[in-house]
Design a protein around this motif. Structure first.
Motif, mmCIF file in Angstrom:
data_model
loop_
_atom_site.group_PDB
_atom_site.id
_atom_site.type_symbol
_atom_site.label_atom_id
_atom_site.label_comp_id
_atom_site.label_asym_id
_atom_site.label_seq_id
_atom_site.Cartn_x
_atom_site.Cartn_y
_atom_site.Cartn_z
ATOM 1 N N THR A 37 75.217 50.999 14.158
ATOM 2 C CA THR A 37 75.109 49.545 14.277
ATOM 3 C C THR A 37 73.692 49.135 14.648
ATOM 4 O OG1 THR A 37 77.431 49.212 14.861
ATOM 5 C CG2 THR A 37 75.880 47.549 15.632
ATOM 6 N N VAL A 38 73.097 49.849 15.595
ATOM 7 C CA VAL A 38 71.724 49.546 16.012
ATOM 8 C C VAL A 38 70.764 49.649 14.830
ATOM 9 C CG1 VAL A 38 69.797 50.376 17.419
ATOM 10 C CG2 VAL A 38 72.081 50.177 18.419
ATOM 11 N N LEU A 39 70.946 50.640 13.978
ATOM 12 C CA LEU A 39 70.072 50.808 12.823
ATOM 13 C C LEU A 39 70.223 49.683 11.812
ATOM 14 C CD1 LEU A 39 70.341 54.653 12.200
ATOM 15 C CD2 LEU A 39 68.306 53.396 12.925
ATOM 16 N N ARG A 40 71.364 49.030 11.823
ATOM 17 C CA ARG A 40 71.610 47.941 10.881
ATOM 18 C C ARG A 40 71.128 46.595 11.406
ATOM 19 N NH1 ARG A 40 77.816 48.304 10.164
ATOM 20 N NH2 ARG A 40 77.486 46.412 8.921
ATOM 21 N N CYS A 41 70.614 46.584 12.623
ATOM 22 C CA CYS A 41 70.150 45.341 13.238
ATOM 23 C C CYS A 41 68.629 45.234 13.158
ATOM 24 C CB CYS A 41 70.579 45.290 14.706
ATOM 25 S SG CYS A 41 72.366 45.136 14.941
ATOM 26 N N PRO A 42 68.102 44.020 13.048
ATOM 27 C CA PRO A 42 66.644 43.852 13.028
ATOM 28 C C PRO A 42 66.040 44.119 14.397
ATOM 29 C CG PRO A 42 67.729 41.712 13.086
ATOM 30 C CD PRO A 42 68.824 42.742 12.931
ATOM 31 N N ALA A 43 64.999 44.943 14.427
ATOM 32 C CA ALA A 43 64.348 45.271 15.700
ATOM 33 C C ALA A 43 62.993 45.896 15.419
ATOM 34 C CB ALA A 43 65.200 46.234 16.516
ATOM 35 N N ARG A 44 62.038 45.663 16.331
ATOM 36 C CA ARG A 44 60.727 46.314 16.218
ATOM 37 C C ARG A 44 60.821 47.776 16.628
ATOM 38 N NH1 ARG A 44 59.067 41.734 19.044
ATOM 39 N NH2 ARG A 44 58.624 43.003 20.894
ATOM 40 N N ARG A 56 73.218 66.620 16.799
ATOM 41 C CA ARG A 56 73.419 66.322 15.380
ATOM 42 C C ARG A 56 73.800 64.870 15.149
ATOM 43 N NH1 ARG A 56 79.337 69.342 14.696
ATOM 44 N NH2 ARG A 56 80.435 68.007 16.203
ATOM 45 N N TRP A 57 74.293 64.221 16.175
ATOM 46 C CA TRP A 57 74.729 62.833 16.076
ATOM 47 C C TRP A 57 73.573 61.850 16.016
ATOM 48 C CZ3 TRP A 57 72.382 60.982 20.313
ATOM 49 C CH2 TRP A 57 72.195 61.867 21.381
ATOM 50 N N LEU A 58 72.341 62.293 16.279
ATOM 51 C CA LEU A 58 71.190 61.398 16.336
ATOM 52 C C LEU A 58 70.637 61.143 14.938
ATOM 53 C CD1 LEU A 58 69.142 59.875 18.174
ATOM 54 C CD2 LEU A 58 67.715 61.934 18.025
ATOM 55 N N PRO A 59 70.658 59.900 14.452
ATOM 56 C CA PRO A 59 70.097 59.607 13.131
ATOM 57 C C PRO A 59 68.586 59.428 13.209
ATOM 58 C CG PRO A 59 71.012 57.617 14.076
ATOM 59 C CD PRO A 59 71.282 58.725 15.068
ATOM 60 N N THR A 60 67.937 59.450 12.079
ATOM 61 C CA THR A 60 66.519 59.146 12.046
ATOM 62 C C THR A 60 66.320 57.655 12.322
ATOM 63 O OG1 THR A 60 66.617 58.777 9.653
ATOM 64 C CG2 THR A 60 66.028 60.992 10.405
ATOM 65 N N GLY A 61 65.152 57.337 12.858
ATOM 66 C CA GLY A 61 64.863 55.941 13.144
ATOM 67 C C GLY A 61 65.140 55.534 14.573
ATOM 68 N N ILE A 62 65.575 56.482 15.402
ATOM 69 C CA ILE A 62 65.856 56.209 16.806
ATOM 70 C C ILE A 62 64.868 56.991 17.670
ATOM 71 C CG2 ILE A 62 67.538 56.352 18.673
ATOM 72 C CD1 ILE A 62 68.435 54.395 16.597
ATOM 73 N N GLU A 63 64.169 56.306 18.542
ATOM 74 C CA GLU A 63 63.215 56.924 19.460
ATOM 75 C C GLU A 63 63.948 57.337 20.739
ATOM 76 O OE1 GLU A 63 59.309 55.462 22.091
ATOM 77 O OE2 GLU A 63 60.083 54.232 20.441
ATOM 78 N N THR A 95 81.217 51.004 23.661
ATOM 79 C CA THR A 95 81.813 49.970 22.821
ATOM 80 C C THR A 95 81.557 50.274 21.347
ATOM 81 O OG1 THR A 95 79.812 48.659 23.226
ATOM 82 C CG2 THR A 95 81.762 48.113 24.534
ATOM 83 N N PRO A 96 82.276 51.258 20.779
ATOM 84 C CA PRO A 96 82.057 51.596 19.367
ATOM 85 C C PRO A 96 82.511 50.497 18.413
ATOM 86 C CG PRO A 96 83.930 52.818 20.238
ATOM 87 C CD PRO A 96 83.264 52.160 21.408
ATOM 88 N N GLN A 97 83.191 49.462 18.933
ATOM 89 C CA GLN A 97 83.572 48.320 18.107
ATOM 90 C C GLN A 97 82.405 47.368 17.877
ATOM 91 O OE1 GLN A 97 84.141 48.722 21.352
ATOM 92 N NE2 GLN A 97 85.300 47.032 22.273
ATOM 93 N N LEU A 98 81.246 47.692 18.407
ATOM 94 C CA LEU A 98 80.050 46.881 18.247
ATOM 95 C C LEU A 98 79.690 46.745 16.767
ATOM 96 C CD1 LEU A 98 77.939 45.544 20.141
ATOM 97 C CD2 LEU A 98 76.572 47.619 19.871
ATOM 98 N N THR A 99 79.304 45.533 16.368
ATOM 99 C CA THR A 99 78.891 45.263 14.989
ATOM 100 C C THR A 99 77.618 44.425 14.996
ATOM 101 O OG1 THR A 99 80.129 43.186 14.824
ATOM 102 C CG2 THR A 99 81.305 45.229 14.220
ATOM 103 N N PRO A 100 76.889 44.423 13.882
ATOM 104 C CA PRO A 100 75.726 43.541 13.798
ATOM 105 C C PRO A 100 76.084 42.073 14.005
ATOM 106 C CG PRO A 100 75.593 45.220 12.103
ATOM 107 C CD PRO A 100 76.966 45.343 12.729
ATOM 108 N N ASN A 101 77.268 41.663 13.562
ATOM 109 C CA ASN A 101 77.672 40.265 13.738
ATOM 110 C C ASN A 101 77.802 39.899 15.213
ATOM 111 O OD1 ASN A 101 77.715 39.636 11.028
ATOM 112 N ND2 ASN A 101 79.901 40.032 10.778
#
Length: 205
Positions: A37-44, A56-63, A95-101
């Motif tokens: 969800t965080v990756l789908r949200c606009p952020a600097r 293994r759960w860590l995607p690219t794009g996360i510091e 809160t895995p129910q978190l969404t960009p909306n």
């Protein structure tokens, strides 16, 4: 803000009915859903303040940034202090129910024109999100954590400092098995819900 999802370290209130390994796997699924969800949200910047080591759960794009020492209030304060060019929005892994909306209001380009803080209350009395226009680490230090009045105390601290606060929707944290079932029902296609369904079938066999 998250803990490394390893057995005996996370979601201990899910055992029983689940095993420590299952509880850790559910925590991993919840964390993966949250990071997606965080990756789908606009952020600097997208930062994970982690207690433990990435996996293994860590995607690219996360510091990844190690959490500071001390109580949770000190670790939260340090997380905001690390983002000196705010505004910043902090969410947890419960809160895995978190969404960009759900996060859209605080991430809108005009979100900070009328508000200095955004607050996401949790049903257990805590909070699942906190956004601050500037770091203000002192506003988190000394707040009693993991109580039925943590959220109220934190919100009162914000308004007492003269900040203009807007609330986000009330969400339920995943702490117990009933919590997990309700949250999974709200997000049937998530990793968390899929794994919980598999584990729950095993409990009923």
């Amino acid at each position: 803000m998250a803990k490394e999802p390893r057995p005996g370290h996370v979601k201990t209130r899910l055992t029983p009915p689940f095993t420590p390994a299952q509880a850790a796997a559910l925590a991993e699924a919840a964390l993966a859903d949250t990071l997606e969800t965080v990756l789908r949200c606009p952020a600097r910047r997208r930062m994970l303040f982690l207690d433990g080591a990435p996996g293994r759960w860590l995607p690219t794009g996360i510091e990844v940034v190690p959490q500071a020492s001390g109580g949770l209030d000190e670790r939260l304060a340090a997380a905001f202090a690390a983002v000196a060019d705010g505004p910043a929005l902090l969410v947890g892994m419960d809160t895995p129910q978190l969404t960009p909306n759900l996060l859209a209001p605080v991430l809108d380009p005009g979100a900070w024109r009328e508000y200095d803080a955004w607050f996401g209350p949790a049903e257990d009395g805590g909070f699942w999100a906190l956004g601050l226009v500037a770091p203000y680490p002192a506003l988190l230090r000394g707040i009693p954590m993991s109580t039925a009045y943590t959220g109220a105390a934190q919100r009162d601290r914000l308004t007492g400092a003269g900040l203009r606060v807007r609330d986000l929707p009330l969400l339920r944290d995943v702490d117990t098995a009933p919590d997990a079932a309700e949250v999974a029902a709200a997000t049937p296609g998530s990793r968390f819900a899929t794994l919980l369904k598999r584990y729950s079938r095993g409990l009923g066999s």
